[in-house]
Design a protein around this motif. Structure first.
Motif, PDB file in Angstrom:
ATOM      1  N   ARG A 128       1.062   4.827  -8.773  1.00 44.17           N
ATOM      2  CA  ARG A 128       0.316   5.823  -9.531  1.00 44.17           C
ATOM      3  C   ARG A 128       1.085   6.262 -10.783  1.00 44.17           C
TER       4      ARG A 128
ATOM      5  N   ARG B  40      -0.161  -0.969  -8.123  1.00 45.13           N
ATOM      6  CA  ARG B  40      -0.596   0.072  -7.184  1.00 45.13           C
ATOM      7  C   ARG B  40       0.099   1.420  -7.435  1.00 45.13           C
TER       8      ARG B  40
ATOM      9  N   GLU C 164       0.825  -1.216   0.000  1.00 40.55           N
ATOM     10  CA  GLU C 164       0.000   0.000   0.000  1.00 40.55           C
ATOM     11  C   GLU C 164       0.855   1.261   0.000  1.00 40.55           C
TER      12      GLU C 164
ATOM     13  N   ALA D 249       1.418   2.972  -3.425  1.00 38.97           N
ATOM     14  CA  ALA D 249       0.338   3.787  -3.983  1.00 38.97           C
ATOM     15  C   ALA D 249       0.382   5.217  -3.479  1.00 38.97           C
TER      16      ALA D 249
END
Length: 345
Positions: free
Chosen positions: A122, A120, A86, A89
């Motif tokens: 961007r 994830r 995570e 991201a």
């Protein structure tokens, strides 16, 4: 600078606790090299606004793994990583460390966990690799059509797996804008300093280098592997000549003068210099003069003509020629980038 916050939708920054800072996520995998992780945290963690010890930190660095928990290393200890993918991201920069798994890679694709992790990231995020982390970037397709590098020992395997990538196995690092690669772990230092310099200028990068007692700048095009970087105890070195020249960059310097500092013939000095540094004395001298010009452009208001003179490059036209050859830009554009608008050149 060029890697300040991008105009993309930002998710909730649950991993990064300082939204105003540039977020760096370091992706570590099983059998990682702790030295690489330490390099990233140490260098980015030392960057301060105003290049002063009491300045505001400019980066926030977090370590993440494909899943949180314990990671094996190449030492006799493990790492306990709190964050999972995570973090990728939410990052402005993602740095992929090497792993022993890279040394045995037989197919060009990503594993399913790596593919999920990279999905994830961007669009517009800067992604970089240290050492064989370039295998992951290439497997993700991020290096297609780019010049890239990796550790020279694994260059043949990389080239065989990724023919669509233009591999340069001789350089310390490559900069393709949003994707960067570096060679062995020590060249990760050069890459991190290069990114800091790109983001916040030479003064900040030089301050980080001073704090961590490493050379402030080595060009990415410098060779990875120099045959005799440290002379044998019984062999003469060229260090004194280099030190002598660095104090006189604004003066005319000949090859004969440099050789005389070591009491060598020009031929022997040139051979010895190339063995130690990886290039000729005159090429090295030009590199140092371009580096001095960069410092003057960032830190002074001198016109280009005086910058050229003080850096030992003679004329403004000569400075522009060498600057474009080394950096692909003009002195005026460089100053505008690193000192902001409104600064005359």
């Amino acid at each position: 600078m060029d890697m300040m916050r991008k105009n993309v939708a930002m998710p909730d920054r649950t991993v990064f606790s300082h939204p105003a800072r540039h977020g760096v996520a370091v992706l570590a995998r099983q059998m990682t090299l702790p030295i690489e992780l330490g390099i990233v945290h140490q260098l980015f963690g030392q960057a301060r606004a105003g290049a002063t010890p009491d300045g505001e930190p400019l980066y926030e660095v977090v370590t993440c793994a494909l899943r949180p928990g314990e990671l094996r290393t190449d030492g006799d200890f493990t790492l306990n990583v709190a964050h999972g993918p995570e973090a990728l991201a939410q990052a402005d920069t993602v740095i992929v460390l090497s792993s022993y798994d890279d040394y045995e890679q037989q197919e060009p694709g990503l594993t399913e966990p790596l593919a999920d992790a990279f999905a994830r990231i961007r669009p517009g995020t800067r992604v970089a690799s240290i050492c064989t982390g370039a295998f992951v970037l290439a497997s993700a397709g991020l290096l297609d059509g780019h010049v890239a590098t990796t550790h020279w020992r694994y260059a043949d395997r990389f080239a065989a797996l990724f023919p669509q990538v233009e591999l340069d196995p001789d350089v310390l690092y490559t900069d393709g804008g949003e994707v960067l690669t570096s060679a062995g772990c020590a060249s990760g230092i050069d890459l991190c300093l290069h990114m800091i310099r790109r983001d916040f200028g030479m003064a900040v990068a030089n301050d980080v280098a001073r704090r961590t007692v490493v050379p402030p700048h080595r060009e990415g095009g410098q060779v990875q592997y120099v045959r005799r970087p440290v002379p044998e105890p019984s062999s003469p070195s060229t260090a004194a000549a280099r030190g002598w020249a660095l104090k006189r960059l604004g003066e005319p310097i000949t090859l004969g003068q440099m050789a005389a500092q070591e009491a060598m013939s020009v031929r022997h000095f040139t051979r010895r210099f190339r063995d130690e540094v990886g290039t000729t004395p005159m090429n090295w001298l030009t590199q140092q003069r371009v580096e001095r010009a960069r410092e003057l452009l960032e830190e002074s208001d001198l016109p280009v003509e005086q910058v050229a003179e003080q850096a030992g490059l003679g004329t403004a036209a000569n400075l522009r020629q060498h600057f474009h050859a080394a950096l692909g830009t003009s002195p005026s554009a460089y100053r505008a980038t690193f000192r902001g608008p409104g600064t005359a050149a």
